[in-house]
Design an enzyme around this catalytic site. Structure first.
Site, PDB file in Angstrom:
ATOM      1  N   VAL A 194       0.854  -1.182   0.000  1.00  0.00           N
ATOM      2  CA  VAL A 194       0.000   0.000   0.000  1.00  0.00           C
ATOM      3  C   VAL A 194       0.891   1.233   0.000  1.00  0.00           C
ATOM      4  O   VAL A 194       1.826   1.337   0.804  1.00  0.00           O
ATOM      5  CB  VAL A 194      -0.939  -0.007   1.227  1.00  0.00           C
ATOM      6  CG1 VAL A 194      -1.674   1.328   1.339  1.00  0.00           C
ATOM      7  CG2 VAL A 194      -1.941  -1.147   1.112  1.00  0.00           C
ATOM      8  N   LYS A 195       0.594   2.144  -0.904  1.00  0.00           N
ATOM      9  CA  LYS A 195       1.412   3.350  -1.047  1.00  0.00           C
ATOM     10  C   LYS A 195       0.874   4.469  -0.154  1.00  0.00           C
ATOM     11  O   LYS A 195      -0.313   4.778  -0.174  1.00  0.00           O
ATOM     12  CB  LYS A 195       1.425   3.824  -2.508  1.00  0.00           C
ATOM     13  CG  LYS A 195       2.150   2.882  -3.447  1.00  0.00           C
ATOM     14  CD  LYS A 195       2.081   3.355  -4.883  1.00  0.00           C
ATOM     15  CE  LYS A 195       3.107   4.422  -5.181  1.00  0.00           C
ATOM     16  NZ  LYS A 195       3.194   4.710  -6.645  1.00  0.00           N
TER      17      LYS A 195
END
Length: 351
Positions: A142-143
């Protein structure tokens, strides 16, 4: 064997693809790139905006998602995330053999939290938890953007044992804060009773072409090698901790006067990732040079940054502007896509 394979086997750098499109998932393009040596995929709101707005391959699923619903912002955004997660799941499946073969060091696909949360610590934490739960695959990253407000979000996610791609890093100061968030997050995870840290992965995405300073990236690599060494790191490494690899992002050249691989050939080295758009991948396969360059002539790199400062160009100031612009650009792409999907929903409703 291709140059992408050589890049990893001979120099320890992982080539990732900075693009994701549904037609590539369906027609074998992504699988073909993986066969040629691509070891991961990154996406962002701009990439999805181009993919979803530019193709009709999403229309059938989108139509079913909005069927019988009022065309309002919440339903459109919910449909967007359904489209995105579907693509991410398919990409993760294609990359899963790489993840397994590498022992969990590669084979990742990244998906970003909503850009509207870039200055919301708690909102980013909740969104990152939600994406991890919804995607529910070991090779998803997840960024989270490296804004001042989101650095604590990064630490919290690592402390919960979640794998994170830290994006939008433009300065050495902020990069140092990101490294600290990762290390202290791992220490908090240990303090919570977790003794095996090998399931946590992270990359720190340093944007290159936006800054246009290979010298600064080389200094970032020097900071990486310094911070992931010594007693503090060895305690974590003994529990299986992985280094948080520097990821060179935005590595296509924007200035036509520059060589097409100006930000690829110059930043090759162990424990790094270079995420390239498909055009840059093709260029590297054709005429890239596989040689260690990321720590070449650090004295010259320091001198370059010092000369910029002497000329009144301070990289921290440049980074602050670029961070603001980067957040705004992703937010604008997201808003434009919501508008586009709203219009498409209206069109599909009358067909």
């Amino acid at each position: 064997m291709t140059k992408l394979h050589d890049l990893y086997s001979a120099q320890g750098q992982s080539p990732w693809l900075d693009n994701l499109r549904r037609d590539w998932l369906r027609d074998g393009t992504l699988a073909g790139l993986v066969d040629q040596g691509i070891r991961g995929v990154t996406s962002n709101p701009t990439i999805f905006a181009k993919a979803i707005s530019g193709q009709d391959t999403y229309d059938e699923q989108f139509r079913s998602l909005i069927a019988g619903k009022a065309i309002v912002g919440s339903s459109i955004e919910d449909a967007y995330w359904d489209l995105v997660v579907d693509d991410i799941h398919h990409a993760l499946a294609i990359l899963r053999p790489v993840f397994d073969a590498s022992g969990g060091s590669d084979g990742f696909v990244s998906v970003e939290v909503a850009p509207s949360l870039a200055h919301d610590t708690d909102g980013t934490i909740a969104a990152a938890r939600g994406l991890h739960a919804r995607v529910d695959r070991p090779n998803v990253l997840v960024k989270i953007p490296a804004t001042e407000e989101c650095v604590p979000s990064i630490r919290q996610m690592i402390a919960e044992g979640r794998s994170i791609n830290v994006t939008l890093i433009f300065s050495l100061t902020r990069y140092g804060e990101v490294i600290e968030a990762y290390l202290s997050g791992l220490e908090a995870l240990v303090a919570s009773g977790v003794d095996d840290l090998s399931g946590v992965a992270s990359v720190a995405s340093f944007f290159i072409s936006r800054v246009d300073a290979v010298a600064q990236a080389r200094l970032a690599y020097a900071l990486f090698t310094d911070r992931f060494a010594g007693d503090r790191w060895e305690v974590l490494a003994a529990k299986g901790a992985r280094v948080q690899r520097p990821l060179w992002a935005s590595t296509s050249t924007k200035n036509p006067a520059y060589p097409d691989l100006a930000y690829v050939d110059t930043l090759i080295g162990p424990d790094t990732v270079n995420t390239m758009p498909d055009g840059t991948v093709a260029d590297f396969l054709d005429h890239g040079t596989v040689a260690r360059t990321v720590d070449a002539d650090l004295d010259a790199a320091r001198s370059d940054i010092d000369r910029l400062a002497a000329a009144g160009i301070h990289m921290e100031d440049v980074a602050a502007v670029l961070e603001t612009e980067g957040v705004a650009s992703f937010a604008a792409s997201f808003d434009d896509l919501m508008d586009s999907l709203t219009k498409k929903a209206a069109e599909l409703a009358v067909r």
